[in-house]
Enzyme design. Structure first.
Site, PDB file in Angstrom:
ATOM      1  N   ARG A  90      42.766 -47.206-101.342  1.00 51.18           N
ATOM      2  CA  ARG A  90      43.652 -47.239-102.525  1.00 51.18           C
ATOM      3  C   ARG A  90      45.111 -47.365-102.098  1.00 51.18           C
ATOM      4  O   ARG A  90      45.896 -48.059-102.733  1.00 51.18           O
ATOM      5  CB  ARG A  90      43.479 -45.984-103.375  1.00 51.18           C
ATOM      6  CG  ARG A  90      42.110 -45.836-103.972  1.00 51.18           C
ATOM      7  CD  ARG A  90      41.904 -46.750-105.151  1.00 51.18           C
ATOM      8  NE  ARG A  90      40.607 -46.446-105.741  1.00 51.18           N
ATOM      9  CZ  ARG A  90      39.764 -47.341-106.165  1.00 51.18           C
ATOM     10  NH1 ARG A  90      40.080 -48.620-106.109  1.00 51.18           N
ATOM     11  NH2 ARG A  90      38.606 -46.998-106.678  1.00 51.18           N
ATOM     12  N   LYS A 117      43.783 -45.072-108.908  1.00 51.96           N
ATOM     13  CA  LYS A 117      42.467 -45.114-109.537  1.00 51.96           C
ATOM     14  C   LYS A 117      41.515 -44.121-108.871  1.00 51.96           C
ATOM     15  O   LYS A 117      41.378 -44.090-107.659  1.00 51.96           O
ATOM     16  CB  LYS A 117      41.900 -46.534-109.445  1.00 51.96           C
ATOM     17  CG  LYS A 117      40.571 -46.702-110.138  1.00 51.96           C
ATOM     18  CD  LYS A 117      40.084 -48.130-110.025  1.00 51.96           C
ATOM     19  CE  LYS A 117      38.685 -48.264-110.570  1.00 51.96           C
ATOM     20  NZ  LYS A 117      38.147 -49.601-110.378  1.00 51.96           N
TER      21      LYS A 117
END
Length: 126
Positions: A51, A103
């Site tokens: 991420r 996320k």
């Protein structure tokens, strides 16, 4: 690694660019597969580092470096390491804004290693 990637040409002739993400924590590693065994690592740390890479600013020139990392990874860098990064590679550690939504993780304060850029008002020793 980032600077060396520029020596690897892409099929369209442009230099290769990387996005780098760092996280720290536990992982699980092992060989997966019977027909075509491959070494792999798993865990939340790996997903979080991914991420960080996917939300990193793309590197757009040979002199540009941007390494995106979690707060824990930034906290794990020793002062001696930060001094060397600044002195040898001209990189400084700093927060990325006021944090960002990641996320699967929610709001996180993240940090980056980037080249020192002179302030527009800095005119040297005058």
């Amino acid at each position: 690694l980032i600077r060396q990637s520029w020596h690897i040409p892409r099929p369209d002739g442009r230099p290769t660019a990387l996005r780098v993400g760092l996280s720290t924590g536990s992982v699980c590693a092992g060989v997966v597969g019977a027909v075509c065994p491959r070494f792999s690592i798993f865990g939340d740390t790996v997903n979080t580092a991914s991420r960080m890479a996917s939300t990193a600013r793309p590197v757009v020139s040979r002199d540009d470096i941007f390494i995106h990392m979690t707060e824990a990874a930034a906290a794990g860098l020793q002062e001696e390491t930060l001094e060397r990064l600044r002195g040898v590679y001209n990189l400084v550690l700093g927060p990325v804004g006021c944090g960002m939504e990641i996320k699967g993780k929610g709001h996180m304060q993240t940090f980056s290693l980037e080249p020192v850029t002179p302030h527009p008002c800095d005119f040297g020793d005058a």
